[in-house]
Design an enzyme around this catalytic site. Sequence first.
Site, PDB file in Angstrom:
ATOM      1  N   CYS A 181      32.678  17.618  -6.672  1.00  0.00           N
ATOM      2  CA  CYS A 181      33.370  18.228  -5.653  1.00  0.00           C
ATOM      3  C   CYS A 181      33.878  19.531  -5.846  1.00  0.00           C
ATOM      4  O   CYS A 181      33.379  20.617  -6.242  1.00  0.00           O
ATOM      5  CB  CYS A 181      34.244  17.110  -5.123  1.00  0.00           C
ATOM      6  SG  CYS A 181      34.612  17.685  -3.067  1.00  0.00           S
ATOM      7  N   ARG A 236      36.093  18.691   8.152  1.00  0.00           N
ATOM      8  CA  ARG A 236      35.888  17.912   6.735  1.00  0.00           C
ATOM      9  C   ARG A 236      34.794  17.222   6.859  1.00  0.00           C
ATOM     10  O   ARG A 236      34.522  16.444   7.799  1.00  0.00           O
ATOM     11  CB  ARG A 236      36.988  17.201   5.978  1.00  0.00           C
ATOM     12  CG  ARG A 236      38.471  17.864   5.845  1.00  0.00           C
ATOM     13  CD  ARG A 236      39.312  17.105   5.177  1.00  0.00           C
ATOM     14  NE  ARG A 236      38.760  16.927   3.640  1.00  0.00           N
ATOM     15  CZ  ARG A 236      39.033  17.783   2.799  1.00  0.00           C
ATOM     16  NH1 ARG A 236      39.346  19.076   3.191  1.00  0.00           N
ATOM     17  NH2 ARG A 236      38.657  17.463   1.468  1.00  0.00           N
ATOM     18  N   HIS A 293      32.104  11.513  -4.689  1.00  0.00           N
ATOM     19  CA  HIS A 293      33.434  11.185  -5.317  1.00  0.00           C
ATOM     20  C   HIS A 293      33.388   9.565  -5.989  1.00  0.00           C
ATOM     21  O   HIS A 293      32.760   8.986  -5.666  1.00  0.00           O
ATOM     22  CB  HIS A 293      34.285  11.206  -4.357  1.00  0.00           C
ATOM     23  CG  HIS A 293      35.118  12.512  -4.289  1.00  0.00           C
ATOM     24  ND1 HIS A 293      35.886  13.215  -5.277  1.00  0.00           N
ATOM     25  CD2 HIS A 293      35.172  13.461  -3.317  1.00  0.00           C
ATOM     26  CE1 HIS A 293      36.288  14.361  -5.091  1.00  0.00           C
ATOM     27  NE2 HIS A 293      35.764  14.660  -3.872  1.00  0.00           N
TER      28      HIS A 293
HETATM   29  N1  GLN Z   1      38.994  21.644  -1.962  1.00  0.00           N
HETATM   30  C1  GLN Z   1      37.455  21.441  -1.964  1.00  0.00           C
HETATM   31  C2  GLN Z   1      36.984  21.180  -0.371  1.00  0.00           C
HETATM   32  O1  GLN Z   1      37.645  20.358   0.241  1.00  0.00           O
HETATM   33  C3  GLN Z   1      37.411  20.378  -2.842  1.00  0.00           C
HETATM   34  C4  GLN Z   1      37.978  18.829  -2.528  1.00  0.00           C
HETATM   35  C5  GLN Z   1      37.660  17.861  -3.376  1.00  0.00           C
HETATM   36  O2  GLN Z   1      37.277  18.050  -4.462  1.00  0.00           O
HETATM   37  N2  GLN Z   1      37.462  16.780  -2.763  1.00  0.00           N
HETATM   38  O3  GLN Z   1      35.899  21.261  -0.148  1.00  0.00           O
END
Ligand code: GLN
Length: 266
Positions: A93, A129, A192
């Site tokens: 990520c 998101r 993740h």
């Molecule tokens: N800040 C980045 C995004 O939201 C990465 C976040 C993360 O590692 N979950 O795209």
Amino acid sequence: MKLTIGHLYPDLFNLYGDSGNVQCMKKRLEWRGIEAQVLPLCAGEDIDFGELDIVVWGGGADRGQALAREYLEQIGPDFKNYVEDGGVVLAVCGAFQLLGKYYKTGEGAEDIIKGLGILDIYTERCDERLVGNVVLESALVETPVVGFENHAGRTIIGDVTPFGKVLYGRGNTGDGGYEGVVYKNVIGTYLHGPLLPKNPQVCDWFLERALKNRYGEDAVLTELSDEAELLANRNMVERLGSEKRFQDSDCADGMSGRKKLSEVCR
Ligand code: GLN
């Protein structure tokens, strides 16, 4: 035999238990009688990439990514040489994004976080998101790859191969049909948490490459039974499959990733 795993910036990048992937690598080496040393490499420390067999760099929020700026400049050239020489890397990520050219947050005066430029990718943030379970079909492994994504960034990939085709979930751009990248012995991915425990074949992809780099082509990883892990993997694939939200497998634009971000951010 012994392998050394460098855990990069555990102080700035460790969202959703991404560091568990280090534990998984260590355990799967030890089960095979291979010694595993884990080196936490905190921000600002000098890093000798020559002593590392694997680098694991977990996810980080925008804030952690911004804080990493100065440290990245410090390690950039050595990290790039490590990758070009076949060094093994898992980047998740926020780390995946920073292996690329830049991450544009769209906020504040310094809204561009310059990446290491090791991967031919760039990322820009959108309001929506992308959060949820993911299933991929990856040419690297036989079993489907299952995982969980949570990112605002949309990553456009250039001359690199995607990690997998999205069967369920959103992926690099939300609807491009592909997820992550593979470049040499690097996998960058949005998946993740317990990526490697959930996908033991992906874990072994890293371990095998690291072992061969250190001990030559004849070095082989012995088989592990993985009965429970593969059962859990299959269970997840079937559970998500029954929700019937798998993407159409025919994705026009994902491979080239050349979609404009204005088309991607909605
Ligand atoms: N800040 C980045 C995004 O939201 C990465 C976040 C993360 O590692 N979950 O795209």
